[in-house]
Each structure stands twice: as C-alpha cells, then as structure tokens.
Design an enzyme around this catalytic site. Structure first.
Site, PDB file in Angstrom:
ATOM      1  N   ASP A  47       0.868  -1.173   0.000  1.00 26.79           N
ATOM      2  CA  ASP A  47       0.000   0.000   0.000  1.00 26.79           C
ATOM      3  C   ASP A  47       0.911   1.231   0.000  1.00 26.79           C
ATOM      4  OD1 ASP A  47      -1.583   2.150   0.648  1.00 26.79           O
ATOM      5  OD2 ASP A  47      -2.885   0.982   1.984  1.00 26.79           O
ATOM      6  N   LYS A  84       0.064  14.380 -12.992  1.00 29.23           N
ATOM      7  CA  LYS A  84      -0.955  15.407 -12.845  1.00 29.23           C
ATOM      8  C   LYS A  84      -2.289  14.759 -12.465  1.00 29.23           C
ATOM      9  CE  LYS A  84      -3.757  15.765 -16.096  1.00 29.23           C
ATOM     10  NZ  LYS A  84      -4.451  15.307 -17.297  1.00 29.23           N
ATOM     11  N   HIS A 111       3.269  15.814 -19.620  1.00 27.73           N
ATOM     12  CA  HIS A 111       3.877  15.208 -20.810  1.00 27.73           C
ATOM     13  C   HIS A 111       3.851  16.134 -22.024  1.00 27.73           C
ATOM     14  CE1 HIS A 111      -0.306  13.950 -21.723  1.00 27.73           C
ATOM     15  NE2 HIS A 111       0.092  13.746 -22.963  1.00 27.73           N
ATOM     16  N   GLU A 137     -10.139  17.085 -29.026  1.00 26.11           N
ATOM     17  CA  GLU A 137      -9.889  15.655 -29.252  1.00 26.11           C
ATOM     18  C   GLU A 137     -11.166  14.952 -29.709  1.00 26.11           C
ATOM     19  OE1 GLU A 137      -7.005  14.136 -26.009  1.00 26.11           O
ATOM     20  OE2 GLU A 137      -8.480  15.321 -24.954  1.00 26.11           O
ATOM     21  N   ASP A 159      -8.453  19.150 -16.233  1.00 25.24           N
ATOM     22  CA  ASP A 159      -7.736  18.050 -16.893  1.00 25.24           C
ATOM     23  C   ASP A 159      -6.756  18.571 -17.942  1.00 25.24           C
ATOM     24  OD1 ASP A 159      -7.245  15.279 -17.605  1.00 25.24           O
ATOM     25  OD2 ASP A 159      -8.427  15.624 -19.409  1.00 25.24           O
ATOM     26  N   HIS A 162      -1.719  21.139 -18.990  1.00 27.17           N
ATOM     27  CA  HIS A 162      -1.037  21.142 -20.280  1.00 27.17           C
ATOM     28  C   HIS A 162      -1.072  22.479 -21.033  1.00 27.17           C
ATOM     29  CE1 HIS A 162      -0.966  16.968 -19.415  1.00 27.17           C
ATOM     30  NE2 HIS A 162      -2.201  16.712 -19.781  1.00 27.17           N
ATOM     31  N   LYS A 200     -13.571  17.427 -25.634  1.00 26.56           N
ATOM     32  CA  LYS A 200     -13.597  16.002 -25.992  1.00 26.56           C
ATOM     33  C   LYS A 200     -14.805  15.731 -26.893  1.00 26.56           C
ATOM     34  CE  LYS A 200     -10.919  14.116 -22.233  1.00 26.56           C
ATOM     35  NZ  LYS A 200      -9.632  14.454 -22.829  1.00 26.56           N
TER      36      LYS A 200
END
Ligand SMILES: NC(=O)C1=CN([C@@H]2O[C@H](COP(=O)(O)OP(=O)(O)OC[C@H]3O[C@@H](n4cnc5c(N)ncnc54)[C@H](OP(=O)(O)O)[C@@H]3O)[C@@H](O)[C@H]2O)C=CC1
Ligand SMILES: O=C1O[C@H](COP(=O)(O)O)[C@@H](O)[C@H](O)[C@H]1O
Length: 467
Positions: free
Chosen positions: A87, A139, A169, A207, A226, A231, A328
C-alpha cells in the site's frame, strides 16, 4: 549520455503498477526510450495493492515492450524486474519497496490516483530515502492552489525541489520543444513576437476521444482542470516566455515561472466558456450523452469543453488575448497553436483584394506548421492573395512520455513543472472555477461529433473572440 552515465543503473520504482497510465503510456514510453538510448540502464520495479502479483506485472512489462518491438531490451528489463505488493500510503509498505530497490539512483514514480499520491507523499516524508532519489508525480498536482502548496511543503520534507519531477507530458511534446528553436533561433520571429505585431494567440486541443473508461477521474476534473490547468498553460508559457539565457533547467523554468506569474483571467464571467457533449456520432461510433456515460454523476455538472481567455500583464503581451481551449468528443481533431498577426499599418493604395492578416499555425499533433502570408495572387499582379507555406517538423524519436522519462532518469528537471509554476496554474484558474461554481457562466451543449456549440467560432480557424 556520458560514458559514466551509461554504466549507471537507475531504478524506476512505479507505484500504481497495475493502473491504466502504467500500461498505456509509461511502460511503452520506457520501452521506446530504451530502444533509442541503448546505453541507458534502467531497472524497473512495479508496486501496487496485493490484487496484482509478480506474474501479472511481468505480463504487463512484456506486453509493453513487445508492442514497440524492443527485442533484447525487453529480455534485459524482464530479467531484472520485480513486483512488490504494498500500500503506497503506508510507510512500512513503502520501505519494503525501497529495500527491493537497494542503493543507487532511484526514481519513485507515483502513477497513483491523485488523492493517493498526496497520501503516499506524506508517507514518504517519514521514510528515509536514498540520497539520489527523484520523486515523480503525475498530474493533477493537487486540486487547487492551497492543496498544491501543501503538497509542495510535504515534498520538500523528502527531497530538494530539483529532485521533484511534476510531470506534464506536453513539455515532452516534440512540437512544444520545437517552439524553443523556432522562436529563439530564427531572426524572422523573435522581433515580431510581441504585442506590436501579434493580435491574438489560440492554443487549442480538441480531441475525438471521449471518456475512454476514465469517468471516475474525469467527471471530478472536467476539461478545465484536466487539460487547461496543466497542459495548455504550460504550452502557453513556452509560447509567451521571454528568451531564456539557456535551456538549462533554471533558466528555462525561471522564464516559464515568470510568464505564468503575469498571467490572469481578468473577467471570468466574460472570458470563459464551458460546454458538455450530448449524444451524437463520431465517424461510425455512436456516443451517448455525457451524463449517460458509465460512472458519470450528472449532478456534478462537469464540462467536457472549456475555453478561457488569459491576459499576460507584461511589457511584451499587454492587451493580447491568449485563448486556451480543449474539448472532448469532437468530430475532428484540432491540436494547435495559432499566432494571429496584426494587419500591416498601411497597404499601398492600388494593392487590392486581401484583408486577412498573416498567421502562423503550429500543429501539435501531427507535427507541422503553416505560415500563411499575403502575396500577389495568380493573375493580376496587383491583386493580392494568400500563400500557405507548410512544413513538416519531422517528429521526434520519442513520444512525450519517453522524452520526459529520459530527462527524469538523468535527474534533469528541465521538462518538469516547478513547484511555483504548479501553484501559479491553479491561481490563474481559480477565479474561473469560482464563477462556474456560482453558475455565472452557463453550461452549454454540443453534439458529440460536432466542432463544439454552434455559437462558438470554429476552433483554430478563427480570430480570437472579441472581449
Ligand atoms: N490514464 C491516463 O491516460 C493518464 C493518467 N494520468 C494520471 O496518472 C495517474 C494514474 O492514473 P491512472 O493510471 O489512469 O489511474 P488508475 O486508477 O488506472 O491506476 C492507479 C493505480 O494505483 C493503484 N492504487 C490505488 N490505491 C493504491 C494504494 N493505496 N497503494 C498502491 N496502489 C494503489 C490502483 O489500484 P486499484 O485499481 O486496485 O485501486 C491502480 O492500479 C493519475 O494521477 C492520473 O491523473 C495522467 C495522464 C494520462
Ligand atoms: O493528460 C491528458 O492528456 C490527454 C491528451 O494528451 P495526448 O498525449 O493523449 O494527446 C487527454 O486526453 C487526457 O484527458 C488528459 O488527462
């Protein structure tokens, strides 16, 4: 890599070894890296809760390495890997994982759910870490400015700031890194890269993907947290920063930190928009209404599309809107930075037929750029038209996770988000979150497969909206 580096083995201890990120991005990123940087020696250890075991872990590693055809590297990594059931929030469990890692350079990679990462960092603060330990965190880093500050304080109890790798990234994206060369080595651009010549900047990441089984995370994050909080603000910082003296970690991250400190959203009710997809189809794929997706709580009112206008209050950018947007379930992918130049001060009388100002579009995926210029059109030499100069950027050898891992395994944090920058990103967006919580900004709708609400200008193809 130097010869001495080549002989050093770094242990990569992945906490959250049975998770989605580990198998989909991290292990494949590592596999590619090891096939490109063949001198690099990495020992990979996996750790997760006891519902995974050594065999399952080895299968995951094998699968990731097979996918990228890693051949001999796969055998070497598999021959040396191990799995530790523990854990990650428990100091004893962590100690067992650390004992398995032994001495030498170590990267502890928290591929854990965010709330577990915070607890794991608190537990790590009570464990004695080898001197050359890097802590890598996925993140989102915290969930607001206060929690990010708190997490920074916790981390400081374990390792110095230069050994903390807050992963984004997008900082490993070939095109984002290419902005450094494009901006700072071409005489053509840097002199006009400011408010005198630039009207507006768009940073778009629309996206076609939907939730892809990540509702448990995304429904609590939304597009603002998000994508924009992490980003797109980092990309904005690279687009807008002053030229650093070097691309060393200190100069680069100082320049990024400086521009983020100057960034703000002046009037969140006016300068932000949000929307959520409804049922529709993306190509052949039927997509249900967001609220009907498995694991979604409709009462949370989560947005799947977010847009903000950021102003950068400094000498270079005052008055230039930076539009950041990500959504999205779009019908078409648009992932790009668009620099909209101002019109010329005067067009000579007699030159006719063209009033679209120039623009530079940098496509983040796939990597390419288009410089759209005014030239004389075909036919009459005094009638103007547009010429698009398009170039492929060539692509990097590594996917973003490979690039970021390369820098992390070298213990070079230049592609990591520094603690102050992480806090600034939350600070920039907090007024928006407050305005949304107070319902000052309506939650609009768009059908899956469309290009966003019909009232919004088409992403990447427009000038900035009027403020
Ligand atoms: N997946 C993605 O595409 C991306 C993810 N990220 C970030 O990466 C991180 C991980 O995400 P993701 O892989 O999707 O999440 P997952 O939930 O798929 O994986 C997390 C893993 O951590 C394990 N875990 C949970 N609690 C503990 C604990 N106390 N001790 C040890 N292991 C534990 C989980 O086990 P169990 O399942 O048994 O609970 C699971 O295997 C998150 O911060 C996310 O935001 C960032 C970019 C993209
Ligand atoms: O971190 C994230 O990034 C992806 C987009 O990045 P990409 O490299 O897959 O294009 C995004 O889809 C995801 O929601 C987000 O968590």
């Amino acid at each position: 890599m130097s010869q001495s580096d080549a002989q050093t083995t770094t242990t990569l201890l992945i906490l959250g070894a049975s998770g989605d990120l580990t198998s989909r991005l991290l292990l494949p990123g590592l596999a590619t890296l090891l096939t490109v940087e063949t001198d690099r020696r990495v020992r990979v250890l996996g750790s997760d809760l006891p519902d995974m075991d050594e065999d399952a872990w080895r299968d995951r590693v094998r699968e990731a390495f097979t996918k990228v055809d890693a051949g001999a590297e796969a055998e070497r990594v598999l021959g040396d890997t191990a799995y530790i059931a523990a854990d990650a929030t428990d100091a004893d469990g962590l100690q067992r994982a650390l004992d398995a890692a032994g001495d030498g350079p170590l990267v502890i990679y928290c591929a854990l759910p965010p709330q577990i990462t915070a607890k794991a960092c608190a537990a790590l603060a009570n464990v004695s870490l080898p001197e050359q330990t890097t802590l890598a965190l996925e993140k989102p880093f915290g969930y607001d400015a206060d929690s990010a500050r708190e997490l920074n304080r916790t981390l400081a109890r374990s390792v110095p700031e230069e050994r903390v790798f807050r992963i984004d990234h997008f900082l490993g994206l070939y095109t984002v890194l290419n902005l450094l060369g494009l901006r700072f080595t071409n005489r053509l651009f840097e002199p006009v890269w400011n408010r005198d010549s630039i009207e507006s900047v768009e940073i778009i990441y629309d996206e076609m993907v939907t939730l892809e089984g990540r509702a448990g995370y995304f429904d609590h994050a939304g597009a603002l947290r998000d994508m924009i909080q992490s980003h797109l603000l980092q990309v904005m910082a690279v687009v807008a920063m002053d030229p650093p003296a070097s691309v060393g970690e200190r100069d680069l991250r100082d320049a990024i930190g400086q521009v983020l400190r100057a960034a703000r959203i002046v009037d969140p009710a006016e300068h932000s928009r949000r929307a959520r997809y409804t049922a529709g189809s993306i190509g052949e794929r039927e997509v249900p209404d967001y609220t009907a997706e498995e694991g979604v709580d409709p009462d949370l009112g989560t947005e799947t599309l977010a847009e903000v206008q950021v102003d950068i209050a400094n000498h270079r950018w005052a008055g230039v809107p930076f539009i950041l947007r990500s959504g999205k379930a779009f019908g078409e992918i648009r992932k790009r930075v668009v620099i909209h130049f101002k019109p010329p001060a005067h067009i000579p009388d007699g030159l006719l037929g063209q009033d679209t100002p120039d623009s530079l579009t940098i496509d983040l995926r796939p990597d390419s750029f288009t410089l759209s210029l005014t030239t004389n059109g075909a036919g009459d030499a005094f009638t103007l038209g547009r010429t698009d100069l398009t170039g492929q950027l060539g692509g990097g050898q590594l996917e973003p996770y490979g690039e970021v891992l390369s820098s992390m395994l070298d213990a070079n944090p230049r592609l990591a988000v520094r603690g102050d920058a992480a806090e600034e990103c939350w600070r920039i967006l907090e007024p928006v979150q407050r305005a949304w919580d107070a319902d000052d900004v309506p939650l609009e709708e768009y059908p899956a497969g469309s290009q966003g609400p019909s009232s919004w200008p088409t992403a990447g193809a427009s000038g900035a909206r009027q403020s």
